[in-house]
Design an enzyme around this catalytic site. Structure first.
Site, PDB file in Angstrom:
ATOM      1  N   SER A 186       0.852  -1.187   0.000  1.00  0.00           N
ATOM      2  CA  SER A 186       0.000   0.000   0.000  1.00  0.00           C
ATOM      3  C   SER A 186       0.884   1.232   0.000  1.00  0.00           C
ATOM      4  O   SER A 186       2.121   1.124   0.025  1.00  0.00           O
ATOM      5  CB  SER A 186      -0.887   0.009   1.237  1.00  0.00           C
ATOM      6  OG  SER A 186      -0.121   0.385   2.364  1.00  0.00           O
ATOM      7  N   LYS A 187       0.242   2.394   0.006  1.00  0.00           N
ATOM      8  CA  LYS A 187       0.992   3.655  -0.061  1.00  0.00           C
ATOM      9  C   LYS A 187       2.033   3.780   1.051  1.00  0.00           C
ATOM     10  O   LYS A 187       3.032   4.465   0.878  1.00  0.00           O
ATOM     11  CB  LYS A 187       0.024   4.837   0.019  1.00  0.00           C
ATOM     12  CG  LYS A 187      -0.630   5.124  -1.311  1.00  0.00           C
ATOM     13  CD  LYS A 187      -1.036   6.584  -1.387  1.00  0.00           C
ATOM     14  CE  LYS A 187      -1.592   6.918  -2.754  1.00  0.00           C
ATOM     15  NZ  LYS A 187      -3.009   7.226  -2.748  1.00  0.00           N
ATOM     16  N   ARG A 188       1.754   3.129   2.180  1.00  0.00           N
ATOM     17  CA  ARG A 188       2.707   3.189   3.293  1.00  0.00           C
ATOM     18  C   ARG A 188       4.080   2.681   2.868  1.00  0.00           C
ATOM     19  O   ARG A 188       5.101   3.021   3.448  1.00  0.00           O
ATOM     20  CB  ARG A 188       2.228   2.319   4.455  1.00  0.00           C
ATOM     21  CG  ARG A 188       1.142   2.918   5.310  1.00  0.00           C
ATOM     22  CD  ARG A 188       0.801   1.992   6.452  1.00  0.00           C
ATOM     23  NE  ARG A 188       0.442   0.643   5.993  1.00  0.00           N
ATOM     24  CZ  ARG A 188       1.194  -0.429   6.159  1.00  0.00           C
ATOM     25  NH1 ARG A 188       2.341  -0.361   6.790  1.00  0.00           N
ATOM     26  NH2 ARG A 188       0.793  -1.600   5.700  1.00  0.00           N
ATOM     27  N   GLY A 203       5.542   3.254   0.139  1.00  0.00           N
ATOM     28  CA  GLY A 203       6.197   4.132  -0.845  1.00  0.00           C
ATOM     29  C   GLY A 203       5.469   4.062  -2.171  1.00  0.00           C
ATOM     30  O   GLY A 203       4.263   3.856  -2.202  1.00  0.00           O
TER      31      GLY A 203
END
Ligand code: GLU
Length: 490
Positions: free
Chosen positions: A250-252, A254
């Site tokens: 996920s966006k976490r 990067g």
């Protein structure tokens, strides 16, 4: 139950919803479809599932198409837009109703919520209780004519649904665990389950290759194919992609979109190769494999059913491999793009100065992991506008008499008739010997003078590329800097 006869052309599709960018997971799904189809001489079809009008956008469609093209995943048919066949999807739903395989449901969302909450309080698993299945034909007619909102539900038959997934093997679902799901909403719009089956049938899709997140949709869709009396495609569900921490990517973690990787300086060739090996390996022990090799080796037998780990360091390594292995000519346009972005591009680099530019790229590439490294490392070769790095100043611009020594070096270089790697090296080593100092004590400050940094290509490659005149001017600049006792800025 599964079809695909020996002579049938394989047809697989990638069916992204344009409600978001092209996620690397989506790109991997597209890639596996592409590899499979190319390996088996079939057709790769692109279908944009844009039925959620509110959340879909033209920008996302454009980004998805761009991303696929950039990766080299050309499609044979499409892009088709799912929203264009809404009426046909509806007709398929109504056909099932006419055959008693689907039925209208008048339960309001509030009534359903109440019944669900009651079930939860009584700790009963909730699924639609078929309240409306009992309605007589007359009552349905009367309520419809009175304009009472209703949706259309599929009547899930008894028994179980079994299919042979190409990745997971035999997979079985008890139909009792599937509720009578909705085919047409009360506004008449078809749901994903109906649209996807209707389109896959219409497009004669033989293989549905998609992410594991769709595994639970598969029994519902198989029941629809059967209800419509059409053949069921073969399914292959790909394991999801996780970050290094084992959590779903996920966006976490990067960058997760193909566009992000493109902007971050990755080559399409390396992302292609990297994504192909996420959850699959041809088992030859080799990791750098071009599309032809990957295509020739592809089969679902070696696709792992376990989630794949997205290791960005491996991608970086792969990118450096490609930067070094690709024919130099194919690096020129991408490096040019980077230099333009950085504002240090000059047109004659591909004209008069092309031989010099090729030499520069050749010199820089074995130290480059990302395309941005060409701008960072290339800047001092392309412009005089660069500063001395503080770290480099602290480390190498110290010691008694350095300014004087650098002046001597400049004079030696200035006297050289032929200014090439050998003559420069000879001059530098000669001076070091005479001054009873190490060559390094000249080379390190010289590198700072020429590049502003303490790292870079071999110093004599650098002097060669920078050229006599600018080498002399830059040593002068360094001497002035040393004599002014200035801080880190030039
Ligand atoms: N549109 C769906 C998605 O983006 C894919 C549907 C499918 O492959 O069956 O997740």
């Amino acid at each position: 139950m599964n079809r695909v006869h020996a002579m049938e052309t394989i047809r697989a599709r990638f069916a992204p919803s344009p409600t978001g960018f092209l996620h690397v997971g989506g790109a991997r799904t597209a890639l596996f479809n592409w590899l499979f189809v190319r390996n088996r001489g079939g057709k790769f079809i692109l279908r944009i599932e844009d039925t959620d009008r509110a959340r879909s956008s033209q920008e996302m469609v454009a980004e998805i198409l761009d991303g696929l093209k950039w990766l080299g995943l050309a499609w044979d048919e499409g892009p088709f837009f799912q929203s264009h066949r809404k009426e046909e999807h509806r007709a398929d739903g109504l056909r099932m109703e006419a055959q008693g395989k689907a039925y209208p449901c008048f339960c309001t969302p509030e009534a359903l919520k109440e019944r669900r909450q009651k079930a939860e309080r009584e700790r009963r698993a909730w699924r639609y209780d078929r309240g409306c299945l009992k309605l007589s034909a007359e009552e349905v007619k009367r309520r419809r004519e009175a304009g009472e909102p209703n949706c259309l539900r599929f009547r899930v038959p008894e028994g179980s649904t079994v299919f042979k997934d190409l990745v997971h093997g035999e997979t079985k679902f008890d139909n009792a665990s599937i509720e009578d799901f909705v085919l047409l909403r009360s506004d008449g719009s078809p749901t994903y389950q109906l649209s996807v089956v209707s389109d896959d049938t219409f497009m004669k899709i033989t293989h549905v290759i998609r992410g594991d997140d769709h595994l639970s949709n598969t029994p519902k869709q198989i029941l629809l194919y059967q209800a419509l009396g059409v053949s069921v495609p073969i399914f292959a569900h790909l394991p999801l992609i996780h970050g290094a921490d084992g959590k779903r990517l996920s966006k976490r973690h990067g960058a997760i979109s193909v566009t992000d990787y493109r902007k971050d300086g990755y080559l399409p060739e390396s992302l292609f190769n990297f994504l192909a090996l996420l959850g699959w390996s041809p088992g030859e022990g080799k990791e750098i494999l071009d599309p032809e090799r990957l295509t020739a080796a592809f089969s679902f037998e070696k696709v792992s059913a376990k989630s794949a780990i997205f290791d960005v360091r491996k991608l970086e390594w792969m990118n450096s491999q490609y930067i070094n292995r690709l024919p130099i000519e194919s690096l020129l346009p991408v490096v040019k793009e980077e230099l333009i972005r950085e504002g240090i591009w000059q047109e004659d680099l591909l004209g008069e100065r092309k031989p010099w530019f090729l030499k520069l790229i050749e010199t820089l590439r074995d130290r480059s992991k990302l395309l941005g490294d060409f701008t960072r490392d290339g800047r001092p070769f392309l412009t005089d506008q660069f500063e001395y790095e503080e770290k480099a100043v602290r480390k190498h611009l110290k010691g008694e008499g350095l300014a004087a020594r650098m002046k001597d070096l400049r004079d030696r270089f200035g006297q050289l008739q032929t200014f090439n790697q050998e003559s420069v090296e000879q001059a530098l080593r000669g001076l070091a010997e005479e001054a009873e100092t190490s060559a390094g004590s000249l080379i390190h400050p010289l590198r700072v003078a020429l590049l502003g940094r303490s790292v870079g290509p071999g110093i004599f490659q650098v002097t060669d590329l920078v050229g006599k005149e600018r080498v002399l001017a830059r040593i002068t600049r360094l001497v002035e800097f040393l004599e002014s006792g200035a801080d880190t800025k030039s």
